[in-house]
Design a protein around this motif. Sequence first.
Motif, PDB file in Angstrom:
ATOM      1  N   VAL A   1      -6.066   9.819  46.032  1.00 50.86           N
ATOM      2  CA  VAL A   1      -6.144   8.191  45.312  1.00 50.86           C
ATOM      3  C   VAL A   1      -7.212   7.404  46.534  1.00 50.86           C
ATOM      4  O   VAL A   1      -7.103   7.330  47.700  1.00 50.86           O
ATOM      5  N   VAL A   2      -7.899   6.638  45.958  1.00 46.16           N
ATOM      6  CA  VAL A   2      -8.755   5.653  46.526  1.00 46.16           C
ATOM      7  C   VAL A   2      -8.472   4.286  45.918  1.00 46.16           C
ATOM      8  O   VAL A   2      -8.748   4.102  44.747  1.00 46.16           O
ATOM      9  N   LEU A   3      -8.093   3.551  46.873  1.00 44.37           N
ATOM     10  CA  LEU A   3      -7.532   2.175  46.456  1.00 44.37           C
ATOM     11  C   LEU A   3      -8.592   1.166  46.734  1.00 44.37           C
ATOM     12  O   LEU A   3      -9.293   1.288  47.890  1.00 44.37           O
ATOM     13  N   ILE A   4      -9.067   0.156  45.916  1.00 41.85           N
ATOM     14  CA  ILE A   4     -10.255  -0.713  45.998  1.00 41.85           C
ATOM     15  C   ILE A   4      -9.627  -1.941  45.803  1.00 41.85           C
ATOM     16  O   ILE A   4      -9.044  -2.393  44.804  1.00 41.85           O
ATOM     17  N   TYR A   5      -9.696  -3.050  46.867  1.00 44.93           N
ATOM     18  CA  TYR A   5      -9.082  -4.337  46.952  1.00 44.93           C
ATOM     19  C   TYR A   5     -10.183  -5.450  47.110  1.00 44.93           C
ATOM     20  O   TYR A   5     -11.154  -4.942  47.656  1.00 44.93           O
ATOM     21  N   ASP A   6      -9.743  -6.421  46.557  1.00 46.14           N
ATOM     22  CA  ASP A   6     -10.334  -7.583  46.518  1.00 46.14           C
ATOM     23  C   ASP A   6     -10.367  -7.764  47.949  1.00 46.14           C
ATOM     24  O   ASP A   6      -9.792  -7.640  48.782  1.00 46.14           O
ATOM     25  N   ALA A   7     -12.012  -8.672  48.332  1.00 49.33           N
ATOM     26  CA  ALA A   7     -12.167  -8.789  49.812  1.00 49.33           C
ATOM     27  C   ALA A   7     -11.021  -9.706  50.476  1.00 49.33           C
ATOM     28  O   ALA A   7     -10.703  -9.712  51.554  1.00 49.33           O
ATOM     29  N   ASP A   8     -10.727 -10.802  49.613  1.00 50.04           N
ATOM     30  CA  ASP A   8      -9.845 -11.544  50.099  1.00 50.04           C
ATOM     31  C   ASP A   8      -8.362 -11.250  50.423  1.00 50.04           C
ATOM     32  O   ASP A   8      -7.527 -11.622  51.082  1.00 50.04           O
TER      33      ASP A   8
ATOM     34  N   ALA B   1      -7.098   9.671  32.367  1.00 46.70           N
ATOM     35  CA  ALA B   1      -6.366  10.903  32.882  1.00 46.70           C
ATOM     36  C   ALA B   1      -7.247  12.327  33.160  1.00 46.70           C
ATOM     37  O   ALA B   1      -7.209  12.757  34.029  1.00 46.70           O
ATOM     38  N   GLU B   2      -7.827  12.610  32.122  1.00 45.44           N
ATOM     39  CA  GLU B   2      -8.536  13.843  32.050  1.00 45.44           C
ATOM     40  C   GLU B   2      -9.865  13.929  32.920  1.00 45.44           C
ATOM     41  O   GLU B   2     -10.031  14.538  33.674  1.00 45.44           O
ATOM     42  N   GLU B   3     -10.345  12.383  33.229  1.00 47.29           N
ATOM     43  CA  GLU B   3     -11.387  12.585  34.159  1.00 47.29           C
ATOM     44  C   GLU B   3     -10.838  12.378  35.582  1.00 47.29           C
ATOM     45  O   GLU B   3     -11.525  12.965  36.464  1.00 47.29           O
ATOM     46  N   ILE B   4      -9.674  11.799  35.643  1.00 45.68           N
ATOM     47  CA  ILE B   4      -9.251  12.002  36.908  1.00 45.68           C
ATOM     48  C   ILE B   4      -8.970  13.299  37.313  1.00 45.68           C
ATOM     49  O   ILE B   4      -9.180  13.809  38.578  1.00 45.68           O
ATOM     50  N   ARG B   5      -8.280  14.262  36.446  1.00 50.53           N
ATOM     51  CA  ARG B   5      -8.091  15.627  36.800  1.00 50.53           C
ATOM     52  C   ARG B   5      -9.480  16.221  37.030  1.00 50.53           C
ATOM     53  O   ARG B   5      -9.449  17.074  38.036  1.00 50.53           O
ATOM     54  N   ALA B   6     -10.404  16.120  36.347  1.00 48.88           N
ATOM     55  CA  ALA B   6     -11.780  16.768  36.459  1.00 48.88           C
ATOM     56  C   ALA B   6     -12.339  16.300  37.858  1.00 48.88           C
ATOM     57  O   ALA B   6     -12.960  17.108  38.419  1.00 48.88           O
ATOM     58  N   LYS B   7     -12.359  14.973  38.192  1.00 43.03           N
ATOM     59  CA  LYS B   7     -12.915  14.928  39.424  1.00 43.03           C
ATOM     60  C   LYS B   7     -12.009  14.797  40.583  1.00 43.03           C
ATOM     61  O   LYS B   7     -12.425  14.745  41.782  1.00 43.03           O
ATOM     62  N   ASP B   8     -10.592  15.069  40.378  1.00 45.53           N
ATOM     63  CA  ASP B   8      -9.785  15.301  41.319  1.00 45.53           C
ATOM     64  C   ASP B   8      -9.650  14.150  42.342  1.00 45.53           C
ATOM     65  O   ASP B   8      -9.344  14.092  43.777  1.00 45.53           O
ATOM     66  N   TYR B   9      -9.635  12.942  41.769  1.00 49.24           N
ATOM     67  CA  TYR B   9      -9.449  11.860  42.555  1.00 49.24           C
ATOM     68  C   TYR B   9      -9.347  10.557  41.452  1.00 49.24           C
ATOM     69  O   TYR B   9      -9.797  10.598  40.286  1.00 49.24           O
ATOM     70  N   ALA B  10      -8.279   9.552  41.941  1.00 49.56           N
ATOM     71  CA  ALA B  10      -7.971   8.488  41.121  1.00 49.56           C
ATOM     72  C   ALA B  10      -8.598   7.131  41.829  1.00 49.56           C
ATOM     73  O   ALA B  10      -7.830   7.065  42.929  1.00 49.56           O
ATOM     74  N   ILE B  11      -9.399   6.310  41.261  1.00 46.80           N
ATOM     75  CA  ILE B  11      -9.726   5.072  41.824  1.00 46.80           C
ATOM     76  C   ILE B  11      -8.553   4.146  41.100  1.00 46.80           C
ATOM     77  O   ILE B  11      -8.424   3.914  39.973  1.00 46.80           O
ATOM     78  N   ILE B  12      -7.903   3.307  41.998  1.00 47.48           N
ATOM     79  CA  ILE B  12      -6.819   2.256  41.752  1.00 47.48           C
ATOM     80  C   ILE B  12      -7.333   0.873  41.932  1.00 47.48           C
ATOM     81  O   ILE B  12      -7.780   0.662  43.181  1.00 47.48           O
ATOM     82  N   VAL B  13      -7.398   0.197  41.060  1.00 42.46           N
ATOM     83  CA  VAL B  13      -7.720  -1.220  41.345  1.00 42.46           C
ATOM     84  C   VAL B  13      -6.494  -1.997  40.820  1.00 42.46           C
ATOM     85  O   VAL B  13      -5.448  -1.592  40.447  1.00 42.46           O
ATOM     86  N   GLU B  14      -6.664  -3.540  40.611  1.00 38.81           N
ATOM     87  CA  GLU B  14      -5.592  -4.302  40.569  1.00 38.81           C
ATOM     88  C   GLU B  14      -5.413  -4.742  39.128  1.00 38.81           C
ATOM     89  O   GLU B  14      -4.451  -4.658  38.428  1.00 38.81           O
ATOM     90  N   GLY B  15      -6.602  -5.304  38.508  1.00 41.42           N
ATOM     91  CA  GLY B  15      -6.233  -5.976  37.128  1.00 41.42           C
ATOM     92  C   GLY B  15      -7.223  -5.269  36.186  1.00 41.42           C
ATOM     93  O   GLY B  15      -8.027  -4.304  36.390  1.00 41.42           O
TER      94      GLY B  15
END
Length: 249
Positions: free
Chosen positions: A168-175, A116-130
Amino acid sequence: SGAREYLSRRNIDASAAEEFKLGFAPDAWDSLIRYAHSKGIDEQALEKASLAVSGKNNRKYDLFRNRIIFPIFEARSKIVGFGARALDDSSPKYINSSETDVYIKGHHLYGLNLSAEEIRAKDYAIIVEGYFDLISPFSCGIRNMAATLGTALTVEQARLIKRYTNNVVLIYDADEAGEAASLRGLDLLIEEGLSVKLAGLPAGLDPDSFVRAKGKEEFQKLAESAKSLFDYKLDLLTEKYNGKAVEDK
């Protein structure tokens, strides 16, 4: 043990295992139940917490057996549920706590208590699935991340993110990157006032294998080069349809 060997093969070292409080459920039907009995906790409480299940003749047995255990924390670092992965490719590969009074899957993001604190500091959240898709990059130092626990992003998760950033940056599997399923529900993030970007991975890679193969810097570049949701959708559509045909337009 087999669990340590498995984590080592996945490049998860002892410090990462400790940070995420990874555990192991022994290959036995009632090891947790017997341990709980020694602490004065009855089987009904374990069943209510989705740690034990009823079999034939109402006999209780452990839900998690011979699996790596991932505690799921809420934002204040209280454990609300568990995920568990088999040590081999037996099915099901993953099983998770059922929803309970304290754990509703779509209300939590895995790893947010640490990031949470790093997300606040960088001002964006990378969201993955698993789980591993989060732990591998996190262990390399990319710490503004959270994972969706295998669900499409929900309004509640969007509001969790908004406590720390609007980006928010969403990173998805290629498939899955080109699948409509990966885009389902993302408009709700826009409705919640979040700026949404997406990055697809090269074929055959997920965030875990990508960062192990190519390293932290390349993963960081991937996140930073993510496309806006509108551009991403437009690219998918132009790949699928011939813009010269009236029907496709």
